[in-house]
Motif scaffolding. Structure first.
Motif, PDB file in Angstrom:
ATOM      1  N   LEU A 126       0.821  -1.204   0.000  1.00  0.00           N
ATOM      2  CA  LEU A 126       0.000   0.000   0.000  1.00  0.00           C
ATOM      3  C   LEU A 126       0.862   1.264   0.000  1.00  0.00           C
ATOM      4  CD1 LEU A 126      -2.832  -1.091   2.456  1.00  0.00           C
ATOM      5  CD2 LEU A 126      -2.951  -0.876  -0.052  1.00  0.00           C
ATOM      6  N   GLU A 127       1.960   1.263   0.751  1.00  0.00           N
ATOM      7  CA  GLU A 127       2.881   2.405   0.739  1.00  0.00           C
ATOM      8  C   GLU A 127       3.452   2.625  -0.662  1.00  0.00           C
ATOM      9  OE1 GLU A 127       5.882   1.554   3.654  1.00  0.00           O
ATOM     10  OE2 GLU A 127       4.509   1.866   5.339  1.00  0.00           O
ATOM     11  N   ASP A 128       3.865   1.548  -1.303  1.00  0.00           N
ATOM     12  CA  ASP A 128       4.421   1.645  -2.655  1.00  0.00           C
ATOM     13  C   ASP A 128       3.371   2.135  -3.645  1.00  0.00           C
ATOM     14  OD1 ASP A 128       6.823   0.757  -1.646  1.00  0.00           O
ATOM     15  OD2 ASP A 128       6.669  -1.262  -2.514  1.00  0.00           O
ATOM     16  N   ALA A 129       2.141   1.622  -3.517  1.00  0.00           N
ATOM     17  CA  ALA A 129       1.063   2.043  -4.416  1.00  0.00           C
ATOM     18  C   ALA A 129       0.765   3.527  -4.234  1.00  0.00           C
ATOM     19  CB  ALA A 129      -0.189   1.205  -4.176  1.00  0.00           C
ATOM     20  N   GLU A 130       0.763   4.005  -3.007  1.00  0.00           N
ATOM     21  CA  GLU A 130       0.523   5.426  -2.735  1.00  0.00           C
ATOM     22  C   GLU A 130       1.654   6.282  -3.299  1.00  0.00           C
ATOM     23  OE1 GLU A 130      -1.227   8.859  -1.795  1.00  0.00           O
ATOM     24  OE2 GLU A 130      -2.170   6.911  -1.618  1.00  0.00           O
ATOM     25  N   ALA A 131       2.880   5.826  -3.131  1.00  0.00           N
ATOM     26  CA  ALA A 131       4.027   6.568  -3.681  1.00  0.00           C
ATOM     27  C   ALA A 131       3.950   6.626  -5.203  1.00  0.00           C
ATOM     28  CB  ALA A 131       5.333   5.915  -3.237  1.00  0.00           C
ATOM     29  N   ASP A 132       3.601   5.519  -5.843  1.00  0.00           N
ATOM     30  CA  ASP A 132       3.461   5.492  -7.306  1.00  0.00           C
ATOM     31  C   ASP A 132       2.343   6.419  -7.752  1.00  0.00           C
ATOM     32  OD1 ASP A 132       5.489   3.628  -7.401  1.00  0.00           O
ATOM     33  OD2 ASP A 132       4.161   1.906  -7.794  1.00  0.00           O
ATOM     34  N   ARG A 137       0.561  11.528 -10.188  1.00  0.00           N
ATOM     35  CA  ARG A 137      -0.160  12.807 -10.058  1.00  0.00           C
ATOM     36  C   ARG A 137       0.789  13.978 -10.307  1.00  0.00           C
ATOM     37  NH1 ARG A 137      -2.810  10.213  -5.796  1.00  0.00           N
ATOM     38  NH2 ARG A 137      -1.375  11.093  -4.280  1.00  0.00           N
ATOM     39  N   ASP A 138       1.974  13.915  -9.705  1.00  0.00           N
ATOM     40  CA  ASP A 138       2.966  14.990  -9.903  1.00  0.00           C
ATOM     41  C   ASP A 138       3.378  15.095 -11.356  1.00  0.00           C
ATOM     42  OD1 ASP A 138       2.836  15.469  -7.194  1.00  0.00           O
ATOM     43  OD2 ASP A 138       4.739  14.445  -6.734  1.00  0.00           O
ATOM     44  N   HIS A 139       3.560  13.960 -12.003  1.00  0.00           N
ATOM     45  CA  HIS A 139       3.947  13.964 -13.403  1.00  0.00           C
ATOM     46  C   HIS A 139       2.855  14.573 -14.285  1.00  0.00           C
ATOM     47  CE1 HIS A 139       5.832  12.699 -17.111  1.00  0.00           C
ATOM     48  NE2 HIS A 139       4.685  12.114 -17.480  1.00  0.00           N
ATOM     49  N   ILE A 140       1.590  14.254 -14.007  1.00  0.00           N
ATOM     50  CA  ILE A 140       0.470  14.798 -14.775  1.00  0.00           C
ATOM     51  C   ILE A 140       0.363  16.293 -14.561  1.00  0.00           C
ATOM     52  CG2 ILE A 140      -2.063  14.814 -14.946  1.00  0.00           C
ATOM     53  CD1 ILE A 140      -1.932  11.754 -14.384  1.00  0.00           C
ATOM     54  N   ARG A 141       0.535  16.756 -13.321  1.00  0.00           N
ATOM     55  CA  ARG A 141       0.474  18.190 -13.022  1.00  0.00           C
ATOM     56  C   ARG A 141       1.566  18.979 -13.735  1.00  0.00           C
ATOM     57  NH1 ARG A 141       0.131  17.110  -7.010  1.00  0.00           N
ATOM     58  NH2 ARG A 141      -1.973  16.343  -6.833  1.00  0.00           N
TER      59      ARG A 141
END
Length: 143
Positions: A126-132, A137-141
């Motif tokens: 779950l931590e890895d999924a949240e980081a990904d 999101r950052d890349h899209i922004r």
């Protein structure tokens, strides 16, 4: 991620008992430490079995309260599947799913070095999924 990195996330102490102790003793250890299994050892750190809370429930369900006074050797799992420090989370999850258990002992040179639970692996996933997700999101922004 591998077993070593999972061990870094948790308390490295593992609750152990010896095979001649009673099932009651193991049940008390499980309750006191709020854990799901106790590792059964001989000669201080050589693994000879494991007892889970499910094993305790099955023993009492089958033999009644008299089971609590019997030695843990009557109920422990002796065919313990173990991991080494380099094993990947995928291997740990596959073994847990295949054999239907929730705790994997990590052993090096025949000696117990720690334990990884299914909860540890899910938490890391779950931590890895949240980081990904955050990176995406950052890349899209920024695009």
């Amino acid at each position: 991620m591998n077993a070593t990195s999972n061990l870094a996330y948790r308390d490295s102490s593992v609750v152990v008992a010896t095979a001649e102790r009673s099932l009651r003793h193991v049940a008390e250890l499980l309750a006191r430490h709020r854990i799901g299994c106790v590792v059964i050892v001989e000669n201080e750190d050589k693994v000879c079995g494991i007892v889970s809370e499910h094993d305790v429930m099955r023993a009492v369900g089958k033999a009644g309260h008299e089971a609590l006074s019997r030695p843990i050797s009557d109920f422990m799992t002796t065919a313990v599947v173990t991991a080494n420090k380099a094993d990947t989370n995928q291997r740990l999850l596959a073994e847990m799913a295949t054999h239907q258990f929730r705790h994997m002992l990590v052993v090096e040179k025949g000696k117990l070095v720690g334990i990884v639970s299914i909860g540890d692996l899910v938490r890391k996933y779950l931590e890895d999924a949240e980081a990904d997700s955050g990176a995406l999101r950052d890349h899209i922004r920024s695009a």
